[in-house]
Motif scaffolding. Structure first.
Motif, short mmCIF file in Angstrom:
data_model
loop_
_atom_site.label_atom_id
_atom_site.label_comp_id
_atom_site.label_asym_id
_atom_site.label_seq_id
_atom_site.Cartn_x
_atom_site.Cartn_y
_atom_site.Cartn_z
N MET A 1 0.84 -1.19 0.00
CA MET A 1 0.00 0.00 0.00
C MET A 1 0.89 1.25 0.00
O MET A 1 1.92 1.27 0.66
CB MET A 1 -0.85 0.01 1.27
N ARG A 2 0.41 2.24 -0.75
CA ARG A 2 1.15 3.51 -0.74
C ARG A 2 0.30 4.58 -0.03
O ARG A 2 -0.91 4.66 -0.31
CB ARG A 2 1.45 3.92 -2.18
N ILE A 3 0.93 5.34 0.84
CA ILE A 3 0.22 6.45 1.48
C ILE A 3 0.98 7.73 1.16
O ILE A 3 2.20 7.81 1.38
CB ILE A 3 0.15 6.26 3.02
N SER A 4 0.27 8.70 0.61
CA SER A 4 0.90 10.00 0.34
C SER A 4 0.31 11.02 1.29
O SER A 4 -0.91 11.14 1.41
CB SER A 4 0.61 10.45 -1.10
N ILE A 5 1.19 11.73 1.96
CA ILE A 5 0.75 12.75 2.91
C ILE A 5 1.00 14.12 2.31
O ILE A 5 2.12 14.42 1.88
CB ILE A 5 1.46 12.57 4.26
N VAL A 6 -0.06 14.89 2.24
CA VAL A 6 0.01 16.22 1.63
C VAL A 6 -0.09 17.23 2.77
O VAL A 6 -1.13 17.34 3.43
CB VAL A 6 -1.15 16.37 0.62
N SER A 7 1.02 17.92 3.04
CA SER A 7 1.08 18.74 4.26
C SER A 7 2.10 19.86 4.08
O SER A 7 3.08 19.71 3.35
CB SER A 7 1.51 17.82 5.42
N LEU A 8 1.86 20.93 4.82
CA LEU A 8 2.86 22.02 4.84
C LEU A 8 4.01 21.69 5.79
O LEU A 8 5.03 22.37 5.78
CB LEU A 8 2.20 23.32 5.33
N PHE A 9 3.84 20.65 6.63
CA PHE A 9 4.84 20.33 7.65
C PHE A 9 5.23 18.85 7.63
O PHE A 9 5.03 18.13 8.62
CB PHE A 9 4.31 20.72 9.04
N PRO A 10 5.79 18.38 6.51
CA PRO A 10 6.11 16.95 6.43
C PRO A 10 7.10 16.48 7.50
O PRO A 10 7.06 15.32 7.90
CB PRO A 10 6.70 16.79 5.01
N GLY A 11 7.92 17.41 8.00
CA GLY A 11 8.90 17.04 9.03
C GLY A 11 8.25 16.52 10.31
O GLY A 11 8.88 15.80 11.08
N MET A 12 6.98 16.88 10.54
CA MET A 12 6.30 16.43 11.76
C MET A 12 6.17 14.91 11.83
O MET A 12 5.99 14.34 12.91
CB MET A 12 4.89 17.03 11.85
N PHE A 13 6.20 14.24 10.67
CA PHE A 13 5.88 12.81 10.65
C PHE A 13 7.08 11.92 10.94
O PHE A 13 6.92 10.76 11.28
CB PHE A 13 5.29 12.43 9.28
N GLU A 14 8.29 12.50 10.74
CA GLU A 14 9.50 11.67 10.76
C GLU A 14 9.64 10.79 11.99
O GLU A 14 9.73 9.58 11.90
CB GLU A 14 10.72 12.57 10.67
N SER A 15 9.65 11.45 13.17
CA SER A 15 9.94 10.66 14.37
C SER A 15 8.80 9.70 14.68
O SER A 15 9.03 8.62 15.21
CB SER A 15 10.20 11.58 15.55
N VAL A 16 7.58 10.07 14.31
CA VAL A 16 6.44 9.20 14.63
C VAL A 16 6.49 7.91 13.82
O VAL A 16 6.20 6.82 14.33
CB VAL A 16 5.11 9.95 14.39
N PHE A 17 6.86 8.02 12.55
CA PHE A 17 6.82 6.83 11.70
C PHE A 17 8.16 6.08 11.66
O PHE A 17 8.23 5.01 11.07
CB PHE A 17 6.40 7.19 10.26
N ASN A 18 9.19 6.66 12.26
CA ASN A 18 10.49 6.00 12.16
C ASN A 18 10.83 5.11 13.34
O ASN A 18 11.98 4.93 13.69
CB ASN A 18 11.60 7.01 11.88
N ASP A 19 9.81 4.56 13.95
CA ASP A 19 10.01 3.64 15.06
C ASP A 19 8.96 2.55 14.99
O ASP A 19 7.93 2.71 14.35
CB ASP A 19 9.84 4.38 16.40
N SER A 20 9.27 1.46 15.65
CA SER A 20 8.28 0.43 15.95
C SER A 20 7.58 -0.17 14.73
O SER A 20 8.20 -0.40 13.69
CB SER A 20 7.27 1.00 16.94
N ILE A 21 6.27 -0.39 14.84
CA ILE A 21 5.56 -1.22 13.86
C ILE A 21 5.47 -0.55 12.49
O ILE A 21 5.59 -1.20 11.45
CB ILE A 21 4.16 -1.59 14.42
N ILE A 22 5.25 0.75 12.46
CA ILE A 22 5.15 1.45 11.17
C ILE A 22 6.50 1.37 10.43
O ILE A 22 6.56 1.12 9.23
CB ILE A 22 4.76 2.93 11.35
N LYS A 23 7.56 1.53 11.17
CA LYS A 23 8.90 1.45 10.58
C LYS A 23 9.14 0.06 10.00
O LYS A 23 9.62 -0.09 8.88
CB LYS A 23 9.93 1.79 11.66
#
Ligand code: ADE
Length: 221
Positions: A1-23
């Protein structure tokens, strides 16, 4: 699956998705997540993306041009475009389940006071994560990515989501215990130690039912 996030602040997602199950899901290519900053699509010489509302009123609105051009650039026949907004339909497990079957999910995160209504010309679905107003759609997008990704086959043990609260639309989860049996006088219910699986199943069902009636009577018919 591909998920595209359209946002003015893409940097907000880094630490949240770079750990654990999503990673882990990303590392094993069960999900790929990419980011688009709709400011990059602004035709304004200063890359402006917001403006004051026609008719007056407080705050700034996101203009439709940058978002519409961004979505038209990235969407394909396989895409489902979701706008995060407190005026969307309430997000719940059954929607997470449907979204986990989509090939390409696009999540649009707003900021400021809202969007120019014409953004909706490129949107398939509007979702809210609850009856409160956040400063932007980034945290709702994180919630949705998390809830959807764990339902993609292979991301977690299937049995663990069969038992989840809300998998059965009408019940919350039953209480669970692990070792030790006795923690400072707080005991694990005897039935769970009995080895009688029929009894254990009945106890769990009745506890889930009790919890649902107490905490979420609205889920019970
Ligand atoms: N943007 C701001 N608040 C929101 C909410 N509750 N759900 C989805 N998007 C939002």
């Amino acid at each position: 699956m591909r998920i595209s996030i359209v946002s003015l602040f893409p940097g907000m997602f880094e630490s949240v998705f770079n750990d654990s199950i999503i990673k882990r899901a990303m590392d094993s290519n069960l999900v790929t997540i990419d980011y688009y900053n709709f400011r990059d699509y602004s035709l304004d010489p200063h890359k402006k993306v917001d403006d004051t509302p026609f008719g007056g009123g407080a705050g700034m609105l996101l203009m439709c041009q940058p978002i519409i051009d961004c979505i038209n650039d990235i969407k394909t026949d396989d895409s489902l475009v979701v706008l995060l907004t407190p005026s969307g339909i309430p997000f719940k497990e059954s929607i997470a389940y449907d979204l986990s079957k989509v090939k390409h999910l696009i999540l649009i995160c707003g900021h400021y006071e809202g969007f120019d209504e014409r953004v909706k010309s490129v949107v398939d679905m509007e979702l809210s994560i609850g009856d409160y107003v956040l400063t932007g759609g980034e945290i709702p997008a994180m919630v949705i990515v998390d809830a959807v990704t764990r339902l993609i086959p292979g991301v977690i043990n299937e049995e663990s989501h069969l038992n989840d609260s809300f998998s059965d639309p009408l019940v919350l989860d039953y209480p669970n215990y692990t070792k030790p049996r006795d923690f400072r006088g707080m005991l694990v219910p005897e039935v769970l130690l009995s080895g009688d699986h029929k009894k254990i199943d009945e106890w769990r069902k009745s506890q889930a039912d009790l919890k649902t009636r107490e905490v979420r009577p609205d889920l019970k018919s």
